[in-house]
Design an enzyme around this catalytic site. Structure first.
Site, short mmCIF file in Angstrom:
data_model
loop_
_atom_site.label_atom_id
_atom_site.label_comp_id
_atom_site.label_asym_id
_atom_site.label_seq_id
_atom_site.Cartn_x
_atom_site.Cartn_y
_atom_site.Cartn_z
N ASP A 185 0.86 -1.19 0.00
CA ASP A 185 0.00 0.00 0.00
C ASP A 185 0.88 1.23 0.00
O ASP A 185 2.09 1.14 -0.23
CB ASP A 185 -0.89 -0.04 1.25
CG ASP A 185 -2.25 0.58 1.03
OD1 ASP A 185 -2.32 1.81 0.81
OD2 ASP A 185 -3.26 -0.16 1.07
N HIS A 217 -3.65 6.34 3.42
CA HIS A 217 -4.27 5.09 2.99
C HIS A 217 -3.61 3.87 3.64
O HIS A 217 -4.30 3.01 4.21
CB HIS A 217 -4.21 4.97 1.47
CG HIS A 217 -5.17 3.97 0.91
ND1 HIS A 217 -4.85 2.65 0.78
CD2 HIS A 217 -6.44 4.10 0.43
CE1 HIS A 217 -5.88 1.99 0.25
NE2 HIS A 217 -6.85 2.86 0.03
N SER A 372 -11.43 -0.46 0.27
CA SER A 372 -10.08 -0.42 0.84
C SER A 372 -10.06 -0.76 2.31
O SER A 372 -9.06 -1.29 2.82
CB SER A 372 -9.46 0.97 0.62
OG SER A 372 -9.01 1.11 -0.70
#
Length: 437
Positions: A185, A217, A372
């Site tokens: 990621d 994220h 996600s």
């Protein structure tokens, strides 16, 4: 059995009397010793009553001073002496005594010394003509919810999805201890107080993308999987005992937002590194077009028994179904939303993905939604499953995760994690006691 027989004998004086005696004995002042049991946890105290003719009497001066009042809640000299005589006669330790004025009796708490059977002490007292009643010291509990938060992590009550999944009960059976999870990621803030010590390896495989590598994220995904439990901080991860391998293959497009991008080269580097480091699970909360090189590496991972979890974009973006559409990859979409157009295979499941509270860089938290944050819920569940059953394979994992028999009662679209582990490992059952990772 001993205490049951003693309790049955109380029917001679009635349950109302027993309740009144217990209330009277433990309500008076200066009785700290009555709030705890013995050091071993065994209750070795008895409640004994005897008639007290000194209660309520307005007596003239007595040469022997036997009935002299000793204070508003204290016994007379006569009743105190009688309590001490009974203790000596029956080999007991006097803890405290108090006049139960409503019933006209003195209530005495005696402790049975170590090495002497409780049953023998009860029988001895019952044969004493001066004793009115004998009973064990009972313990009562409130009937409200024991704890709204079984963790000391203050934000756990806001993690409704984990509560519905019975994660607290599941953590009694497994926390993902020792299971390696590769988080491919954007960068993970390994210094976040809820992630400190959770990241075993952190590598930057996108070095050409500079800036702060503690990115939104990746940090959010890591928190869903393995935020520390019982650390007086923030939230709880699905698998707080797991080891995170944070492999930065993506970079933020706009600082402070969850928008991030990767490319074939950085993803291939990260997947290769994850395989080399021996992870058991790879989480890919990302999507894009079919990529031959990355696909080859993911198939190599699958051949080695590595579980691959990927975010399923759903029907809104059919042009970018990869890697969720790769056979053998577990594609995850948020519960209550449709799976992608490639969802005809058995490898598609749903997981919590709406308003998920998770970690953000620099010791902050926020709610996030989407595939996600749905995917790392499944990655965390797989870690719990692998701790319980290390030889778990993809087929059994999917059957367990998709079983309607394991649906959470509070949220039918989500799995009951505790029941899942019980069925998987043959363990005796679930409880709300929380284990440390």
């Amino acid at each position: 059995m001993i205490l049951q027989r003693a309790a049955r004998r109380l029917h001679r004086v009635g349950w109302l009397l027993a309740a009144a005696l217990l209330t009277a004995c433990v309500t008076g002042p200066d009785f700290p010793a009555l709030t705890t049991g013995s050091a071993t946890g065994e209750e070795r105290r008895l409640l004994v009553t005897f008639g007290d003719r000194s209660i309520g009497r307005d007596l003239p001066a007595n040469p022997l001073d036997l009935y002299r009042p000793r204070g508003g809640y204290a016994n007379s000299s006569w009743s105190l002496q009688k309590s001490q005589d009974l203790a000596a006669r029956h080999g007991l330790r006097l803890v405290t005594a108090w006049p139960v004025t409503v019933l006209g009796v003195t209530c005495v708490v005696y402790e049975v010394p170590p090495g002497r059977a409780l049953e023998a002490a009860v029988r001895s007292l019952e044969t004493d003509s001066e004793v009115e009643t004998v009973q064990p010291m009972h313990r009562f509990r409130s009937l409200g919810e024991v704890s709204a938060n079984p963790y000391n992590d203050p934000y756990f009550p806001l993690q409704r999805a984990l509560k519905a999944m019975r994660i607290a009960a599941a953590h009694r059976l497994a926390t993902g201890r020792g299971v390696r999870i590769g988080v491919i990621d954007s960068g993970v803030d390994a210094d976040h107080p809820d992630l400190a010590g959770q990241v075993a390896v952190a590598e930057n495989l996108a070095k050409g993308a500079g800036g702060d590598t503690a990115e939104v994220h990746g940090t959010a995904v890591a928190g869903v999987i393995a935020a520390r439990s019982q650390n007086h901080q923030g939230i709880v991860g699905v698998a707080p005992g797991a080891e995170l391998y944070a492999l930065r293959a993506c970079w933020s497009l706009r600082p402070g937002t969850s928008e991030a991008a990767c490319n074939s080269f950085t993803l291939a580097l990260a997947v290769n590194e994850a395989i080399r480091l021996g992870v058991r699970i790879i989480n890919l909360s990302l999507a894009g077009p079919d990529d031959p090189l990355v696909a080859r590496l993911l198939r190599a991972a699958l051949d080695r028994g590595i579980f691959i979890v990927a975010a399923d974009l759903g029907p809104g973006d059919p042009a970018n179904p990869f890697p969720a559409d790769l056979p053998g990859v577990i594609a995850v979409h948020p519960e209550g939303t449709a799976a992608g157009p490639h969802s005809g295979t058995a490898d598609r499941i749903s997981a919590p993905g709406h308003n998920i509270l998770t970690t953000l860089p620099h010791a902050t938290y926020d709610f996030m939604s989407g595939s996600s944050v749905a995917a790392p819920h499944v990655a965390g569940l797989l870690a719990l499953m692998l701790e319980v059953k290390p030889e778990l394979d993809l087929g059994e994992a999917l059957r367990s995760l998709k079983s309607r028999a394991l649906a959470a009662a509070d949220a039918p679209g989500e799995v009951d994690a505790c029941l899942l582990l019980v069925r998987l490992g043959g363990t005796p059952g679930c409880a709300e006691t929380v284990a440390h990772p």
